[in-house]
Design a protein around this motif. Structure first.
Motif, PDB file in Angstrom:
ATOM      1  N   THR A 250      -3.940   4.115   4.622  1.00 58.80           N
ATOM      2  CA  THR A 250      -2.498   4.131   4.362  1.00 58.80           C
ATOM      3  C   THR A 250      -1.924   5.518   4.606  1.00 58.80           C
ATOM      4  O   THR A 250      -0.840   5.661   5.197  1.00 58.80           O
ATOM      5  CB  THR A 250      -2.217   3.686   2.917  1.00 58.80           C
ATOM      6  OG1 THR A 250      -2.776   2.393   2.695  1.00 58.80           O
ATOM      7  CG2 THR A 250      -0.715   3.632   2.649  1.00 58.80           C
TER       8      THR A 250
ATOM      9  N   ASN B 226       0.817  -1.211   0.000  1.00 57.38           N
ATOM     10  CA  ASN B 226       0.000   0.000   0.000  1.00 57.38           C
ATOM     11  C   ASN B 226       0.851   1.262   0.000  1.00 57.38           C
ATOM     12  O   ASN B 226       0.492   2.268  -0.621  1.00 57.38           O
ATOM     13  CB  ASN B 226      -0.933   0.015   1.208  1.00 57.38           C
ATOM     14  CG  ASN B 226      -2.123  -0.911   1.051  1.00 57.38           C
ATOM     15  OD1 ASN B 226      -2.213  -1.655   0.078  1.00 57.38           O
ATOM     16  ND2 ASN B 226      -3.033  -0.885   2.009  1.00 57.38           N
TER      17      ASN B 226
ATOM     18  N   ARG C 291      -6.689   3.950   0.741  1.00 61.65           N
ATOM     19  CA  ARG C 291      -5.819   5.109   0.585  1.00 61.65           C
ATOM     20  C   ARG C 291      -5.837   5.983   1.841  1.00 61.65           C
ATOM     21  O   ARG C 291      -4.790   6.447   2.299  1.00 61.65           O
ATOM     22  CB  ARG C 291      -6.234   5.917  -0.642  1.00 61.65           C
ATOM     23  CG  ARG C 291      -5.290   7.072  -0.958  1.00 61.65           C
ATOM     24  CD  ARG C 291      -5.598   7.721  -2.294  1.00 61.65           C
ATOM     25  NE  ARG C 291      -4.663   8.805  -2.559  1.00 61.65           N
ATOM     26  CZ  ARG C 291      -3.459   8.636  -3.088  1.00 61.65           C
ATOM     27  NH1 ARG C 291      -3.061   7.409  -3.420  1.00 61.65           N
ATOM     28  NH2 ARG C 291      -2.649   9.659  -3.292  1.00 61.65           N
TER      29      ARG C 291
ATOM     30  N   LEU D  88      -5.340   1.380  -4.852  1.00 60.55           N
ATOM     31  CA  LEU D  88      -5.997   1.438  -3.551  1.00 60.55           C
ATOM     32  C   LEU D  88      -7.436   1.919  -3.697  1.00 60.55           C
ATOM     33  O   LEU D  88      -7.730   2.795  -4.507  1.00 60.55           O
ATOM     34  CB  LEU D  88      -5.240   2.394  -2.625  1.00 60.55           C
ATOM     35  CG  LEU D  88      -3.779   2.064  -2.312  1.00 60.55           C
ATOM     36  CD1 LEU D  88      -3.180   3.150  -1.426  1.00 60.55           C
ATOM     37  CD2 LEU D  88      -3.650   0.703  -1.646  1.00 60.55           C
TER      38      LEU D  88
ATOM     39  N   LYS E 118       1.813   1.797  -3.570  1.00 59.77           N
ATOM     40  CA  LYS E 118       0.650   2.171  -4.373  1.00 59.77           C
ATOM     41  C   LYS E 118       0.212   3.601  -4.076  1.00 59.77           C
ATOM     42  O   LYS E 118      -0.256   4.316  -4.970  1.00 59.77           O
ATOM     43  CB  LYS E 118      -0.499   1.194  -4.124  1.00 59.77           C
ATOM     44  CG  LYS E 118      -0.247  -0.208  -4.655  1.00 59.77           C
ATOM     45  CD  LYS E 118      -1.446  -1.114  -4.383  1.00 59.77           C
ATOM     46  CE  LYS E 118      -1.223  -2.517  -4.891  1.00 59.77           C
ATOM     47  NZ  LYS E 118      -2.409  -3.388  -4.668  1.00 59.77           N
ATOM     48  N   PHE E 119       0.339   4.034  -2.826  1.00 60.26           N
ATOM     49  CA  PHE E 119      -0.014   5.414  -2.471  1.00 60.26           C
ATOM     50  C   PHE E 119       0.881   6.397  -3.206  1.00 60.26           C
ATOM     51  O   PHE E 119       0.438   7.476  -3.629  1.00 60.26           O
ATOM     52  CB  PHE E 119       0.127   5.620  -0.960  1.00 60.26           C
ATOM     53  CG  PHE E 119      -0.264   7.000  -0.495  1.00 60.26           C
ATOM     54  CD1 PHE E 119      -1.572   7.273  -0.110  1.00 60.26           C
ATOM     55  CD2 PHE E 119       0.667   8.032  -0.464  1.00 60.26           C
ATOM     56  CE1 PHE E 119      -1.938   8.552   0.299  1.00 60.26           C
ATOM     57  CE2 PHE E 119       0.312   9.310  -0.057  1.00 60.26           C
ATOM     58  CZ  PHE E 119      -1.004   9.573   0.322  1.00 60.26           C
TER      59      PHE E 119
ATOM     60  N   GLU F 139      -2.253   6.801  -9.754  1.00 58.49           N
ATOM     61  CA  GLU F 139      -3.214   5.719  -9.928  1.00 58.49           C
ATOM     62  C   GLU F 139      -3.341   5.263 -11.371  1.00 58.49           C
ATOM     63  O   GLU F 139      -3.446   4.064 -11.646  1.00 58.49           O
ATOM     64  CB  GLU F 139      -4.582   6.153  -9.400  1.00 58.49           C
ATOM     65  CG  GLU F 139      -5.630   5.053  -9.453  1.00 58.49           C
ATOM     66  CD  GLU F 139      -6.924   5.447  -8.786  1.00 58.49           C
ATOM     67  OE1 GLU F 139      -7.997   5.186  -9.372  1.00 58.49           O
ATOM     68  OE2 GLU F 139      -6.870   6.009  -7.668  1.00 58.49           O
TER      69      GLU F 139
END
Length: 324
Positions: A262, A235, A259, A254, A238-239, A243
């Motif tokens: 996280t 995560n 999101r 996420l 990915k944050f 996106e």
């Protein structure tokens, strides 16, 4: 690791000494010292690998970027070797400054490596923009993540110093045809360059994009989080990655709830670090690089995981998957 810059212990007497010291320098002329000291005393291995992982997942959005990394396959099957090599380049540049002979020799060696790979990948290492984008991401990503978390970004004097550092590095890189030119003229220009680059249509993703993205996200989570928190490590990455790039690579982004959760965890981590006393010991004085035997042993395990996951093996297999 040798370094051209450091500060005497008397400068580090206060708990919060780093930013006042950096603010006392002139970013127009002292930018190499500023970035060296800032890097040595504010970065740790987690922060470095976080930025490298998220940054690389931005850099591979072009077909050539993903193909190059999948072709050499160091990220997928030899990540420990790549980490060791990458940290060697990073600290040679940032601890010494772009004008230092050690940094110049290091960049020249990396240029030679790029040109060697380019012989096998027609079309690779041709666009000046790719080099500029990579350096702009290195110089701005951490500050952008802090902004996304609603936390203070780099102060203006460090943004000026970071821009000058990145520009001085860029001027030493070469494409297969010429020197890299056209670097943005300010930190804000670097941010604008990234936004324009990210908005371009780079075509459909290939198996190379998916292989690189999955392997790097997995590596970061495995390297820094216990098994029951691998999801949190994933995560984090990915944050930090835009996106639309994750979706394009075939990586599930996420959810809004993930999101927010996280971001809360990351924000707590950063605020805790910001409140803690500044380090009085350079990262380079405590860092012990792994031995070649340790790297080989660790990478054998990663290669086995890569085979089990069905990731590209590099070389001609990659070209067949990306070019047909």
């Amino acid at each position: 690791m040798e370094k051209a810059y450091d500060v005497p212990d008397t400068v580090k007497a206060d708990d919060k000494w780093l930013m006042p010291y950096l603010a006392s320098l002139d970013p127009e002329t002292d930018y190499e010292r500023m970035i060296s000291i800032f890097s040595q005393y504010s970065l740790n291995m987690f922060a470095l690998q976080f930025v490298v992982t998220a940054g690389t997942l931005h850099n591979i959005q072009t077909p050539e970027g993903a193909e190059t990394l999948a072709y050499t396959n160091k990220i997928v099957r030899r990540p420990n070797r790549r980490n060791a090599d990458g940290l060697g380049f990073f600290w040679t540049w940032f601890a010494n400054g772009p004008s230092h002979p050690r940094a110049k020799e290091s960049i020249a060696r990396l240029n030679d490596i790029h040109m060697g790979v380019a012989k096998h990948l027609p079309g690779g290492f041709k666009r000046t923009e790719d080099f500029i984008y990579t350096l702009c991401v290195i110089g701005t990503l951490q500050s952008r993540i802090m902004a996304d978390l609603g936390l203070p970004t780099l102060p203006p004097f460090l943004k000026i110093a970071m821009h000058h550092e990145m520009r001085a590095l860029a001027e030493q890189f070469v494409t297969v045809d010429a020197l890299v030119t056209g670097f943005p003229d300010s930190y804000e220009g670097m941010e604008a360059f990234i936004e324009a680059f990210d908005a371009r249509d780079w075509g459909a993703a290939t198996q190379a994009h998916t292989t690189i993205a999955e392997s790097m996200i997995d590596d970061f989570a495995t390297r820094f989080f216990p098994p029951y928190l691998h999801w949190l490590g994933q995560n984090y990455v990915k944050f930090a990655v835009k996106e639309h790039l994750l979706v394009r690579y075939g990586v599930t982004p996420l959810t809004p709830e993930e999101r927010e959760m996280t971001a809360n965890v990351m924000r707590t981590m950063y605020v805790t670090q910001m409140m803690a006393p500044d380090s009085k010991v350079s990262f380079l004085d405590t860092w012990v690089p792994p031995s070649n035997d340790e790297i080989l042993a660790a990478d054998r395990q990663y290669a086995a995981v890569a085979d089990a996951r069905g990731w590209l093996k590099g070389g001609q297999e990659t070209l067949a998957a990306t070019r047909g």
